[in-house]
Design a protein around this motif. Structure first.
Motif, short mmCIF file in Angstrom:
data_model
loop_
_atom_site.label_atom_id
_atom_site.label_comp_id
_atom_site.label_asym_id
_atom_site.label_seq_id
_atom_site.Cartn_x
_atom_site.Cartn_y
_atom_site.Cartn_z
N THR A 91 41.66 79.27 67.79
CA THR A 91 42.00 78.63 68.80
C THR A 91 42.91 78.25 69.04
OG1 THR A 91 39.58 78.56 69.18
CG2 THR A 91 40.79 76.92 70.34
N LEU A 92 43.48 77.21 67.79
CA LEU A 92 44.57 76.53 67.50
C LEU A 92 45.94 77.33 67.65
CD1 LEU A 92 45.22 74.07 64.56
CD2 LEU A 92 46.61 75.78 65.38
N ALA A 93 45.92 78.52 67.30
CA ALA A 93 46.95 79.43 67.54
C ALA A 93 47.31 79.84 68.82
CB ALA A 93 47.03 80.74 66.60
N SER A 94 46.00 80.04 69.44
CA SER A 94 46.22 80.40 70.92
C SER A 94 46.73 79.36 71.85
CB SER A 94 44.76 81.01 71.39
OG SER A 94 45.03 81.49 72.90
N ASP A 95 46.19 78.08 71.53
CA ASP A 95 46.51 77.04 72.34
C ASP A 95 48.18 76.72 72.31
OD1 ASP A 95 43.88 76.83 73.28
OD2 ASP A 95 43.36 75.17 71.91
N GLN A 96 48.57 76.76 70.84
CA GLN A 96 50.05 76.54 70.81
C GLN A 96 51.05 77.52 71.09
OE1 GLN A 96 51.12 74.76 67.03
NE2 GLN A 96 49.19 73.98 66.41
N GLY A 111 50.38 76.99 63.83
CA GLY A 111 50.30 77.61 65.02
C GLY A 111 51.78 78.24 65.43
N LEU A 112 52.84 77.45 64.89
CA LEU A 112 54.15 78.01 64.74
C LEU A 112 54.25 79.48 64.15
CD1 LEU A 112 57.08 78.50 65.54
CD2 LEU A 112 57.76 76.60 63.64
N ARG A 113 53.70 79.45 62.90
CA ARG A 113 53.59 80.71 62.11
C ARG A 113 52.90 81.90 62.68
NH1 ARG A 113 50.95 82.26 56.55
NH2 ARG A 113 52.36 83.54 55.64
N SER A 114 51.75 81.46 63.53
CA SER A 114 50.92 82.48 63.94
C SER A 114 51.88 83.21 65.18
CB SER A 114 49.67 82.20 64.53
OG SER A 114 49.07 83.08 65.41
N PHE A 115 52.56 82.30 65.95
CA PHE A 115 53.16 82.62 67.13
C PHE A 115 54.54 83.75 66.81
CE2 PHE A 115 57.48 81.62 69.52
CZ PHE A 115 57.00 82.13 70.56
N LEU A 116 55.27 83.20 65.69
CA LEU A 116 56.33 83.91 65.24
C LEU A 116 55.98 85.23 64.70
CD1 LEU A 116 58.33 80.94 63.44
CD2 LEU A 116 58.82 82.18 65.72
N LEU A 152 56.48 91.92 56.02
CA LEU A 152 55.70 91.50 54.77
C LEU A 152 54.54 90.46 55.11
CD1 LEU A 152 58.75 90.71 52.35
CD2 LEU A 152 57.09 92.81 52.50
N ASN A 153 54.28 90.14 56.33
CA ASN A 153 53.10 89.36 56.66
C ASN A 153 51.90 89.92 56.87
OD1 ASN A 153 55.70 87.34 58.10
ND2 ASN A 153 53.90 86.38 57.05
N SER A 154 50.80 89.40 56.71
CA SER A 154 49.43 89.91 56.73
C SER A 154 49.13 90.40 58.32
CB SER A 154 48.38 89.20 56.17
OG SER A 154 47.14 89.76 56.59
N GLU A 155 48.15 91.39 58.36
CA GLU A 155 47.86 92.03 59.68
C GLU A 155 46.99 90.82 59.96
OE1 GLU A 155 47.94 94.66 61.86
OE2 GLU A 155 49.71 94.92 60.64
N TYR A 156 46.13 90.19 59.32
CA TYR A 156 45.15 89.27 59.70
C TYR A 156 45.80 88.04 60.43
CZ TYR A 156 42.25 91.45 56.25
OH TYR A 156 41.43 92.20 55.45
N LEU A 157 47.05 87.79 60.21
CA LEU A 157 47.56 86.54 60.98
C LEU A 157 48.10 87.08 62.37
CD1 LEU A 157 49.68 85.00 57.99
CD2 LEU A 157 47.91 83.84 59.44
N ARG A 158 48.53 88.20 62.46
CA ARG A 158 48.93 89.04 63.56
C ARG A 158 47.80 88.77 64.70
NH1 ARG A 158 52.83 94.10 62.80
NH2 ARG A 158 53.88 93.28 61.10
N GLN A 159 46.41 89.06 64.22
CA GLN A 159 45.23 88.77 65.00
C GLN A 159 45.00 87.38 65.59
OE1 GLN A 159 42.38 90.62 62.44
NE2 GLN A 159 43.49 92.64 62.62
N SER A 160 46.01 86.22 64.93
CA SER A 160 45.27 84.76 65.35
C SER A 160 45.71 84.68 66.69
CB SER A 160 45.92 84.11 64.03
OG SER A 160 45.55 84.41 63.10
#
Length: 555
Positions: free
Chosen positions: A449-454, A534-539, A547-555
Motif C-alpha cells: 500500500t505504501l509503495a502504491s500511495d507514493q 516507496g522510491l525504490r519500488s517506484f524506480l 539485478l533487482n528481485s521480481e518480488y519488488l516489481r510487484q510492490s
C-alpha cells in the motif's frame, strides 16, 4: 575500438570480432549462412567452396581469439559443410565436446532425396578440461521416463542429462527412446504461422533451443556473442536470461529489426515456445502419462505415511525452529535430510524439502518454539544487495522461485556462492534470511500500500543527475538513501541502504559487481525507511533493473 556490451553492431563479422577484447567472451553461438543459395538481402550465399571455407576459417579464427580460455563456441550448420567446419574448428584449436542433432518438424521438402529435418549443432571448447557446463541446472535437465511415464518414487527430481540416440519420429518413439535431453534435440522450426516468428528473417532459431545452450554454457552476467545476428534470437535469449550480449549483422535492415525485437524483451521474461516440445507434439498412439506437471516440474504425490515421516524428521531435526529457519540454516537442513534418509523416505533432498513446505501450508507442522537468531534490516544492510542480486540471477537462470531454490541443494548452493561474490564475508544463513526478509517485506500489505500511495509523488519528482561511482567515496555519502547503479543508459540495480558510500565502495572493489560494467550512479538522500522503500519500488517498476528481485516489481 572496444565494443560496448548489449549492442547490435552493423558490419562485417570478421572486422567486428577483431574489435572485441581478446579473451573477453564467455560464449559464442554462430548460425552462419549455409552457402546453399538462400536469398539474403545483402549477403551472397552462393560462394565457391574454396571462398566459403576461407571465409569460415577467418571468422572462426577470430571467435577463438575473442573467447576466454574457458570459453565455449556453438556452431549451427547444415549437411553441406558440417564435416568441413568441424575439422576446420579443431585445426584452429577447438575441442569437440558434443555433436548435437537438432531435429525439427516442418522440415525442408526435397524432390530427389530424403526431406531434411535437422541441423547440426557443434559444441566446441577452447580447453577440454576447463569450460562451463551447467549440467545441474534444472532448466537444462528434463524429466526422465520414470517421472514422465511410470511415476516411479525412486526417480530423481533433478531429471536427467543426455544420452546418445538415433530417432526417426519422436512423436511415435516409445519412452525413453527420445527426449529433448538427448544429443538429438527435437524443436520445431519457427514456421511462418508461429506466434514467435519475427517475420523479417527466414532462418529464425527457436528461443527454447538457444535457451538450453545459453544456460548450459554460460552464467548470468557472462558475455554472449552472435557473429551472425539474423533474426536476433540469440541476443533476445541472452537478454532474457540476464547475460550481457553483443551481436553483429551485415544487413542494416536486419539490425534495425533486431533492435526493435530486443527493445521489446525484458530481463527475466519467459522464453517463447514450449520448453519440452515432445509434450506439445501429437502422438500417433495413445498412451498414459501418470505423472502430473506444474510449471514444467513433476508434482509428486504425498501419501499419509510419507507425510507422517516428514513431520517426524522435521520435529527431530529443527530444534523447535521454523521451516524457513531450517531451510536457511545449512546445519539444520542437513540434519533434516539425514533424518529423512534414516526413515528410507522415497525421493531425494529436493523432494523432501518440497514436501516439508507443502505440509507447512496445510498447517500440520508443530509450531515454532525457538526463535533463534533474528536479524534486523540494519543487520542485513551490508549484504542484502548481494542476496537480492543472487536471488534474481538464480531465479532467471534456473527458472525457480525462492522457495524452490531453498528446496534444491544445488540451487541453494549456487545462490550462496553468488551472494558471497556480490557481498563477501557473510554466512549462508545470513544471505538466505535476507532473501526471505525481502520477499516478506515486499509482500506485506502495509508496504504494498505504501509503495502504491507514493507512486504518483515520486513520478513528479526530478531525477538527480548521474555521476561517476568514485564520487560516492566522499564522506558526505556516508549516509542513508536510495541509489541507482547504471551501465550507460541501462539500470543495473536500485538499492536502499544506511550508507551509500559503503555500498558503492564495495561495488567498486567486488569483481561480481564490476563484471556488469557499472559506469555511473544516481543518489537520493533519504533517511525515512518508508520513503526509501516507496522510491525504490517506484524506480524498480519503472526501470526494470537486471539485478533487482521480481518480488519488488510487484510492490
Amino acid at each position: 575500438m572496444t565494443l560496448q556490451p548489449n549492442r547490435i553492431y552493423q558490419g562485417n563479422c570478421i572486422e567486428k570480432l577483431r574489435q572485441l577484447e581478446a579473451g573477453s567472451v564467455d560464449l559464442v553461438f554462430a548460425d552462419p549462412p549455409f552457402n546453399i543459395g538462400y536469398s539474403y538481402d545483402v549477403y551472397d550465399d552462393q560462394r565457391t567452396t574454396t571462398d566459403y571455407l576461407e571465409f569460415c576459417e577467418a571468422w572462426i579464427r577470430e571467435v577463438h581469439t575473442a573467447l576466454k580460455p574457458n570459453g565455449t563456441f556453438w556452431l549451427a550448420i547444415g549437411d553441406e559443410y558440417a564435416a568441413e567446419l568441424k575439422v576446420l574448428a579443431q585445426q584452429l584449436g577447438f575441442h569437440t565436446r558434443s555433436w548435437v542433432i537438432w531435429y525439427y518438424t516442418f522440415g525442408v521438402n526435397c524432390v530427389r532425396g530424403f526431406s531434411r529435418s535437422h541441423t547440426h549443432l557443434f559444441h566446441f571448447v577452447k580447453d577440454p578440461d576447463d569450460f562451463t557446463f551447467n549440467g545441474e541446472n534444472p532448466a537444462v535437465r528434463v524429466a526422465s521416463a520414470r517421472q514422465l511415464v511410470y511415476a516411479d518414487s525412486r526417480a530423481s527430481t533433478k531429471g536427467r542429462l543426455p544420452d546418445n540416440t538415433w530417432i526417426l519420429r519422436p512423436q511415435d518413439a516409445p519412452a525413453p527412446s527420445f527426449s529433448p535431453s538427448h544429443d538429438t534435440w527435437f524443436f520445431s522450426r519457427v514456421a511462418g504461422t508461429f506466434k514467435e516468428r519475427e517475420g523479417f528473417h527466414g532462418c529464425q532459431m527457436p528461443e527454447q533451443l538457444l535457451g538450453r545452450i545459453v544456460r548450459v554454457s554460460s552464467n548470468p552476467g557472462d558475455l554472449v556473442v552472435d557473429p551472425f545476428g539474423g533474426s536476433g534470437t540469440t541476443l533476445a535469449v541472452a537478454k532474457k536470461l540476464g547475460r550481457r550480449w553483443n551481436g553483429f549483422e551485415l544487413s542494416k535492415e536486419y539490425v534495425s529489426r533486431i533492435e526493435q525485437r530486443i527493445e521489446g524483451c525484458e530481463i527475466g521474461q519467459d522464453l517463447d515456445g514450449p520448453a519440452d516440445p515432445q509434450k506439445s507434439a501429437p502422438k500417433t498412439a495413445r498412451g498414459k502419462t501418470r505423472t502430473k506437471f506444474k510449471n514444467g516440474r513433476p508434482v509428486i504425490s504425498l501419501d499419509s505415511e510419507t507425510e507422517s515421516s516428514v513431520i517426524e524428521a522435521f520435529t527431530e531435526a529443527s530444534d523447535g525452529h521454523s521451516t524457513d529457519y531450517l531451510l536457511c540454516d545449512p546445519k539444520l537442513s542437513k540434519r533434516f535430510l539425514s533424518a529423512c534418509r534414516e526413515r528410507s523416505l522415497p525421493g531425494d533432498a529436493r523432494m523432501w524439502n518440497s514436501f516439508l513446505l507443502r505440509i507447512r501450508k496445510s498447517g500440520k507442522l508443530p509450531k515454532s518454539t525457538n526463535s533463534g537468531r533474528r536479524l534486523s534490516y540494519t543487520d542485513m544492510d551490508p549484504y542484502s544487495d548481494g542476496s537480492e542480486s543472487a536471488m534474481r540471477l538464480v531465479g532467471i537462470d534456473y527458472g525457480m522461485t525462492l522457495d524452490e531454490m531453498l528446496c534444491s541443494p544445488q540451487a541453494a548452493s549456487e545462490f550462496d556462492q553468488l551472494a558471497g561474490m556480490f557481498s563477501p564475508g557473510y554466512s549462508s544463513f545470513e544471505y538466505r534470511w535476507a532473501a526471505l526478509a525481502l520477499r516478506k517485506r515486499a509482500g506485506t500489505k502495509r508496504y504494498r500500500t505504501l509503495a502504491s500511495d507514493q507512486q504518483q509523488y515520486w513520478s513528479q519528482q526530478r531525477t538527480p543527475n548521474r555521476f561517476a561511482l568514485e564520487k560516492c567515496l566522499a564522506a558526505k555519502y556516508d549516509c542513508p538513501g536510495v541509489y541507482v547503479v547504471l551501465f550507460e543508459d541501462s539500470v543495473l540495480y536500485v538499492g536502499e541502504t544506511q550508507s551509500i558510500r559503503d555500498r558503492v565502495e564495495k561495488l567498486l572493489n567486488t569483481e561480481a559487481w564490476m563484471n556488469f560494467a557499472p559506469t555511473a550512479v544516481r543518489v537520493w538522500f533519504l533517511k525515512d525507511e518508508q520513503k526509501q522503500f516507496g522510491l525504490r519500488s517506484f524506480l524498480i517498476n519503472r526501470d526494470k533493473p537486471l539485478l533487482n528481485s521480481e518480488y519488488l516489481r510487484q510492490s
